[in-house]
Write a protein that holds these residues in place. Structure first.
Motif, PDB file in Angstrom:
ATOM      1  N   SER A  77      13.270   6.643  -2.506  1.00  0.00           N
ATOM      2  CA  SER A  77      13.013   7.211  -1.176  1.00  0.00           C
ATOM      3  C   SER A  77      13.631   6.325  -0.090  1.00  0.00           C
ATOM      4  CB  SER A  77      11.512   7.334  -0.939  1.00  0.00           C
ATOM      5  OG  SER A  77      10.951   6.030  -0.814  1.00  0.00           O
ATOM      6  N   ARG A  78      13.683   6.877   1.120  1.00  0.00           N
ATOM      7  CA  ARG A  78      14.198   6.102   2.265  1.00  0.00           C
ATOM      8  C   ARG A  78      13.341   4.863   2.513  1.00  0.00           C
ATOM      9  NH1 ARG A  78      17.800   8.534   6.308  1.00  0.00           N
ATOM     10  NH2 ARG A  78      18.554  10.479   5.412  1.00  0.00           N
ATOM     11  N   SER A  79      12.032   4.997   2.383  1.00  0.00           N
ATOM     12  CA  SER A  79      11.156   3.841   2.628  1.00  0.00           C
ATOM     13  C   SER A  79      11.338   2.779   1.537  1.00  0.00           C
ATOM     14  CB  SER A  79       9.690   4.264   2.766  1.00  0.00           C
ATOM     15  OG  SER A  79       9.213   4.794   1.553  1.00  0.00           O
ATOM     16  N   GLN A  80      11.524   3.202   0.290  1.00  0.00           N
ATOM     17  CA  GLN A  80      11.794   2.235  -0.777  1.00  0.00           C
ATOM     18  C   GLN A  80      13.129   1.516  -0.530  1.00  0.00           C
ATOM     19  OE1 GLN A  80      11.454   5.143  -3.983  1.00  0.00           O
ATOM     20  NE2 GLN A  80       9.833   3.884  -4.909  1.00  0.00           N
ATOM     21  N   SER A  82      14.578   1.089   2.411  1.00  0.00           N
ATOM     22  CA  SER A  82      14.374   0.201   3.564  1.00  0.00           C
ATOM     23  C   SER A  82      13.684  -1.100   3.150  1.00  0.00           C
ATOM     24  CB  SER A  82      13.540   0.892   4.644  1.00  0.00           C
ATOM     25  OG  SER A  82      14.254   1.958   5.201  1.00  0.00           O
ATOM     26  N   ASP A  83      12.683  -0.985   2.296  1.00  0.00           N
ATOM     27  CA  ASP A  83      12.003  -2.190   1.791  1.00  0.00           C
ATOM     28  C   ASP A  83      12.949  -3.049   0.957  1.00  0.00           C
ATOM     29  OD1 ASP A  83       9.647  -1.509   3.040  1.00  0.00           O
ATOM     30  OD2 ASP A  83       8.672  -0.741   1.222  1.00  0.00           O
ATOM     31  N   LYS A  86      15.090  -4.874   3.358  1.00  0.00           N
ATOM     32  CA  LYS A  86      14.318  -5.881   4.083  1.00  0.00           C
ATOM     33  C   LYS A  86      13.997  -7.103   3.222  1.00  0.00           C
ATOM     34  CE  LYS A  86      10.014  -6.253   6.728  1.00  0.00           C
ATOM     35  NZ  LYS A  86       8.839  -5.489   7.198  1.00  0.00           N
TER      36      LYS A  86
END
Length: 162
Positions: A77-80, A82-83, A86
């Motif tokens: 996913s996009r959040s995965q 992004s993490d 980061k």
């Protein structure tokens, strides 16, 4: 009686008729294989060609890493992603990087052609051991974390200026 060797077929001819083709011995076949394997191995050891950069533009390396998003555990996913940037990429390349999304296609180990969304990471950095190690760590962590078979890496010399 004329005997000559043709340049392209490497067969001997007698009165215009081809003679029997000589067979290579096992030793000749083995030597051919060893020579080919050696040349391939040596070419794999070669480094990137040196690029002549102006004084104000130091030589660097540009890398493009292609991260597939479909895996056995589902889609990244996009959040995965992004993490991952980061916590894995940013600490190793604090000077910066560029990311964009694409649609990719590749052939897996089992021979199937796979179509999937892809994250593309562009890195520009000095060519040194610490950066090489950092890129290898990024690739290894992505493959492990998202159970990916591969991450495509393309590396080439560049001149940089700011």
């Amino acid at each position: 009686m004329k005997i000559f060797r043709t340049q392209h077929t490497a067969r001997y001819r007698f009165r215009g008729k081809p003679a029997r083709k000589r067979r290579n011995t096992a030793a000749q076949d083995g030597l051919t294989i060893v020579c080919l394997a050696s040349s391939l191995a040596l070419s794999a050891c070669s480094s990137l060609p040196r690029l002549e950069c102006p004084k104000e533009e130091p030589p660097s390396v540009q890398e493009m890493l292609y991260f597939g998003t479909d895996g056995p555990a589902g889609i990244v996913s996009r959040s995965q992603w992004s993490d991952f940037l980061k916590f894995t990429v940013t600490p190793r390349f604090t000077q910066g990087f560029t990311v964009w999304q694409g649609d990719g296609q590749w052939q897996s180990v089992d021979g199937k052609v796979q179509h999937e969304s892809t994250y593309i990471l562009s890195l520009v950095h000095p060519d040194n051991d610490s950066n090489e190690k950092a890129v290898q760590e990024i690739i290894g962590r992505y493959k492990l974390q998202f159970r990916q078979e591969a991450v495509l890496r393309v590396k080439f010399p560049a001149c940089t200026s700011f």
